[in-house]
Scaffold this motif. Structure first.
Motif, PDB file in Angstrom:
ATOM      1  N   GLY A   1       0.816  -1.212   0.000  1.00 48.50           N
ATOM      2  CA  GLY A   1       0.000   0.000   0.000  1.00 48.50           C
ATOM      3  C   GLY A   1       0.851   1.263   0.000  1.00 48.50           C
ATOM      4  O   GLY A   1       2.030   1.254  -0.367  1.00 48.50           O
ATOM      5  N   ASP A   2       0.242   2.371   0.432  1.00 45.87           N
ATOM      6  CA  ASP A   2       0.925   3.677   0.455  1.00 45.87           C
ATOM      7  C   ASP A   2       1.725   3.809   1.748  1.00 45.87           C
ATOM      8  O   ASP A   2       1.308   4.488   2.696  1.00 45.87           O
ATOM      9  CB  ASP A   2      -0.098   4.814   0.334  1.00 45.87           C
ATOM     10  N   ILE A   3       2.866   3.164   1.795  1.00 49.43           N
ATOM     11  CA  ILE A   3       3.691   3.202   3.002  1.00 49.43           C
ATOM     12  C   ILE A   3       4.256   4.606   3.211  1.00 49.43           C
ATOM     13  O   ILE A   3       4.370   5.403   2.272  1.00 49.43           O
ATOM     14  CB  ILE A   3       4.828   2.167   2.946  1.00 49.43           C
ATOM     15  N   ASP A   4       4.612   4.906   4.469  1.00 54.21           N
ATOM     16  CA  ASP A   4       5.161   6.218   4.802  1.00 54.21           C
ATOM     17  C   ASP A   4       6.297   6.044   5.805  1.00 54.21           C
ATOM     18  O   ASP A   4       6.757   4.927   6.060  1.00 54.21           O
ATOM     19  CB  ASP A   4       4.075   7.143   5.350  1.00 54.21           C
ATOM     20  N   ARG A   5       6.743   7.172   6.383  1.00 53.54           N
ATOM     21  CA  ARG A   5       7.873   7.128   7.312  1.00 53.54           C
ATOM     22  C   ARG A   5       7.594   6.216   8.501  1.00 53.54           C
ATOM     23  O   ARG A   5       8.500   5.523   8.989  1.00 53.54           O
ATOM     24  CB  ARG A   5       8.197   8.538   7.807  1.00 53.54           C
ATOM     25  N   HIS A   6       6.354   6.214   8.976  1.00 54.18           N
ATOM     26  CA  HIS A   6       6.019   5.440  10.169  1.00 54.18           C
ATOM     27  C   HIS A   6       6.103   3.940   9.889  1.00 54.18           C
ATOM     28  O   HIS A   6       6.555   3.167  10.747  1.00 54.18           O
ATOM     29  CB  HIS A   6       4.632   5.841  10.679  1.00 54.18           C
ATOM     30  N   TRP A   7       5.668   3.543   8.700  1.00 54.52           N
ATOM     31  CA  TRP A   7       5.798   2.134   8.322  1.00 54.52           C
ATOM     32  C   TRP A   7       7.268   1.747   8.281  1.00 54.52           C
ATOM     33  O   TRP A   7       7.660   0.700   8.806  1.00 54.52           O
ATOM     34  CB  TRP A   7       5.126   1.906   6.965  1.00 54.52           C
ATOM     35  N   LEU A   8       8.095   2.586   7.661  1.00 53.31           N
ATOM     36  CA  LEU A   8       9.524   2.290   7.567  1.00 53.31           C
ATOM     37  C   LEU A   8      10.190   2.305   8.941  1.00 53.31           C
ATOM     38  O   LEU A   8      11.091   1.497   9.206  1.00 53.31           O
ATOM     39  CB  LEU A   8      10.210   3.292   6.632  1.00 53.31           C
ATOM     40  N   ASP A   9       9.743   3.211   9.823  1.00 54.30           N
ATOM     41  CA  ASP A   9      10.328   3.279  11.165  1.00 54.30           C
ATOM     42  C   ASP A   9      10.130   1.978  11.931  1.00 54.30           C
ATOM     43  O   ASP A   9      10.992   1.567  12.722  1.00 54.30           O
ATOM     44  CB  ASP A   9       9.709   4.434  11.964  1.00 54.30           C
ATOM     45  N   ARG A  10       8.993   1.334  11.726  1.00 58.36           N
ATOM     46  CA  ARG A  10       8.740   0.078  12.440  1.00 58.36           C
ATOM     47  C   ARG A  10       9.660  -1.039  11.964  1.00 58.36           C
ATOM     48  O   ARG A  10       9.957  -1.974  12.720  1.00 58.36           O
ATOM     49  CB  ARG A  10       7.269  -0.333  12.258  1.00 58.36           C
ATOM     50  N   VAL A  11      10.122  -0.934  10.724  1.00 61.01           N
ATOM     51  CA  VAL A  11      10.957  -1.991  10.152  1.00 61.01           C
ATOM     52  C   VAL A  11      12.444  -1.696  10.346  1.00 61.01           C
ATOM     53  O   VAL A  11      13.222  -2.564  10.753  1.00 61.01           O
ATOM     54  CB  VAL A  11      10.635  -2.166   8.649  1.00 61.01           C
ATOM     55  N   VAL A  12      12.850  -0.459  10.028  1.00 66.61           N
ATOM     56  CA  VAL A  12      14.258  -0.053  10.149  1.00 66.61           C
ATOM     57  C   VAL A  12      14.292   1.265  10.925  1.00 66.61           C
ATOM     58  O   VAL A  12      14.263   2.347  10.339  1.00 66.61           O
ATOM     59  CB  VAL A  12      14.921   0.121   8.766  1.00 66.61           C
ATOM     60  N   PRO A  13      14.334   1.206  12.261  1.00 72.00           N
ATOM     61  CA  PRO A  13      14.296   2.435  13.058  1.00 72.00           C
ATOM     62  C   PRO A  13      15.653   3.117  13.228  1.00 72.00           C
ATOM     63  O   PRO A  13      15.703   4.315  13.515  1.00 72.00           O
ATOM     64  CB  PRO A  13      13.768   1.955  14.409  1.00 72.00           C
TER      65      PRO A  13
END
Length: 471
Positions: free
Chosen positions: A111-123
Motif C-alpha cells: 500500500g501507500d507506506i510512509d515514514r512510520h511504516w519504515l520506522d517500524r521496520v528499520v528504526p
C-alpha cells in the motif's frame, strides 16, 4: 580477430574478420592471419550489437547497489519487512550508520507506506526507498533527520497535518544536493549490459546536463562504461559537443497528467529546442499525456532532421484514434514490451478493461506506419533486452496471461526494436557488412533456435568497435 563458423543472416555459416574497429571481410575462404586471434562460433548467430533506446544509466548503477523492494523479488508487506531487516543487519557491521537504499517499490506490495511504516521496520538506519515510477522517494524518520528536512519549511516534502509523511515527489535534484552524493561508478552497468550484447544506449534521463555527459565520458575513458551513449537531457545540452563516445541527444519533456505545463510555454520551448538543432522526446504514460504531447508538437511544428524525428517515450496507452496523428506528425515511438511481462498481472487488476488492448502496443503501431524502437527503461524495468524481445513476441505476463495478443511481433520484428541505429530509432536495422563498425554480439545458439525462446538466449561474446567487451 577472425570469427569462424558464425551464422550471419542471409549467408548461413561463414567467417568474419575484424580489423581496425570495423568488419574487414566476410566469407567462407577466410584463413587466420599471422598472430590473428580466432574465435570459433560453432554456428551461433552473429548479430549487430543491441542498442537500448531507453535506459537510465546512473539510476541503474544505484539500483545495482540497492535493495529490491517490489515485484518480481518482493510481493507483500511481510516479505518487504524481512528483506529490509535482513539487509540492514547484513550491512550494519561494514556500513555503520550509512544509508540503506531500496528501489522498485509498488503499492501492490504494502500500500501507500510512509515514514512510520519504515520506522517500524528499520528504526536505526537512514532508509530511503524509490517507487518503481522513479518519481517518488519514501524516507524513514532517521533519513529525514540526516537530511535536516523535517523542520525545513522549504524542503519539498509531502506534509499531512503539518507533519512530513516521509514521501518526496519529483525532487531528485534536491535529494542529491542534500545527500552531497557523487555520481556512481558505471563499471557494473557496463559489464551487465555487455553480457546481454548491448553495445549502445540512449540515456533518457530528463535532468542530464554537461556534468552527467562528462561523467559518462570519464567512465568510458576509465574502461568502466563499455557502451556508446546518446544522452537526452535538459536545455543545458543545447549546443553541447560530443565527448568520447558520448553524444547529446533529445530535449526530454517529462509530462505528468496531474500537472501539465502551460501549453503556450511548452510550444515555445519546443520551437527553441528545434532552433538549437535538437529534437524533443515526450514521456507519455497516460492517454491524456499522449494527446497533450501530440497537440503541442502539432502547434509548435515537428522536426524530423537531427535525430530522425521527435519522439514519444512509452506511449503506454495508445488507442486506435491516436495512431493517425502519430503517423501524420512523423513521430517515433520508443516502447517497453518488457513491462507486459513484468507488470502485466498488475495491469490486468488495475487498468480499465477498455485500455488493456492498447497497452505498450507494437504491431498496431508498425501497421500504421509509425517508426518503432524499444528500450528496457532500466532500472525501472529489467535491463535484459532478451526478456523484452520475448515479451514482444508472446505478450505474456509473469503468470502467463496474454495482454493485447493482436500486438504480438515476429521474433525478427522484435529483434529490430533493438537493432535500429541510435540516431534513427525505428529506422532500417543495422546489418553485418564489410566496412560497417564491428559492433557485434554472438549468441550461444543459431537464430532458428533463439527465435523459439528469446528469453533463454545467452550471449557468448560482445564487441564494440572491434574490441571484445564481453566473453
Amino acid at each position: 580477430m577472425l570469427i569462424r563458423n558464425a551464422e550471419i543472416a542471409g549467408l548461413g555459416r561463414t567467417h568474419l574478420r575484424i580489423e581496425a574497429g570495423r568488419i574487414a571481410a566476410i566469407g567462407d575462404g577466410l584463413r587466420p592471419g599471422e598472430h590473428e586471434a580466432v574465435l570459433e562460433a560453432g554456428g551461433g548467430a552473429l548479430l549487430p550489437g543491441l542498442h537500448d533506446h531507453h535506459i537510465h544509466l546512473l539510476a541503474l548503477a544505484a539500483a545495482l547497489d540497492s535493495v529490491p523492494c517490489g515485484p518480481p523479488q518482493v510481493h507483500d508487506a511481510g516479505q518487504l519487512a524481512r528483506t529490509l531487516t535482513l539487509k540492514a543487519a547484513e550491512t550494519q557491521a561494514t556500513s555503520g550508520d550509512d544509508w540503506l537504499r531500496g528501489t522498485g517499490y509498488h503499492e501492490s506490495v504494502a500500500g501507500d507506506i510512509d515514514r512510520h511504516w519504515l520506522d517500524r521496520v528499520v528504526p536505526d538506519r537512514p532508509l530511503r526507498i524509490q517507487h518503481r515510477s522513479g518519481r517518488l522517494w519514501i524516507l524513514n524518520s532517521r533519513a529525514l533527520e540526516r537530511l535536516g528536512a523535517e523542520d525545513d519549511g522549504d524542503a519539498p516534502l509531502e506534509r499531512i497535518a503539518g507533519q512530513a509523511s516521509g514521501r518526496l515527489y519529483d525532487a531528485d535534484a534536491w535529494l542529491r544536493q542534500r545527500l552531497g552524493s557523487r555520481p556512481p561508478s558505471l563499471a557494473r552497468v557496463g559489464r551487465l549490459l555487455a553480457s546481454h550484447g548491448v553495445t549502445g544506449v540512449t540515456d533518457t534521463s530528463q535532468h542530464n546536463g554537461p556534468q552527467e555527459l562528462a561523467h559518462f565520458a570519464a567512465e568510458q575513458a576509465r574502461g568502466h562504461l563499455l557502451q556508446a551513449v546518446l544522452a537526452m537531457g535538459d536545455a543545458r545540452l543545447d549546443g553541447a559537443l560530443p565527448s568520447g563516445d558520448v553524444r547529446p541527444g533529445h530535449f526530454k519533456v517529462h509530462l505528468h497528467e496531474n500537472e501539465l505545463p502551460p501549453f503556450d510555454a511548452l510550444c515555445e520551448d519546443i520551437r527553441r529546442r528545434h532552433a538549437a538543432g535538437r529534437n524533443v522526446a515526450f514521456h507519455c504514460v497516460t492517454l491524456t499525456e499522449l494527446v497533450f504531447a501530440c497537440a503541442a508538437l502539432e502547434a509548435a511544428g515537428v522536426d524530423t532532421g537531427t535525430f530522425a524525428g521527435d519522439r514519444i517515450e512509452h506511449a503506454s496507452v495508445a488507442p486506435p484514434e491516436t495512431l493517425p496523428q502519430l503517423a501524420a506528425l512523423g513521430l517515433v515511438v520508443v516502447t517497453q514490451p518488457n513491462f507486459i511481462r513484468e507488470r502485466g498481472d498488475v495491469y490486468l487488476r488495475e487498468v480499465e478493461a477498455a485500455d488493456l488492448p492498447w497497452l505498450y502496443r507494437a504491431r498496431g503501431l508498425l501497421d500504421a506506419g509509425i517508426p518503432l524502437a524499444a528500450g528496457t527503461d532500466a532500472p525501472y524495468g529489467d535491463p535484459n533486452p532478451w526478456l523484452a524481445l520475448e515479451a514482444a513476441v508472446t505478450r505474456k505476463s509473469a503468470s502467463g496471461r496474454i495482454l493485447g495478443a493482436a500486438e504480438a511481433l515476429s521474433p525478427e520484428q522484435a529483434l529490430a526494436l533493438f537493432t535500429s541505429p541510435a540516431r534513427q530509432p525505428g529506422g532500417p536495422v543495422r546489418r553485418l557488412a564489410v566496412g560497417a563498425p564491428a559492433d557485434l554480439c554472438l549468441l550461444d545458439r543459431p537464430w532458428a533456435d533463439a527465435r523459439e525462446r528469446l528469453g533463454a538466449v545467452h550471449v557468448r561474446a560482445t564487441w564494440r568497435t572491434g574490441k571484445m567487451i564481453w566473453q
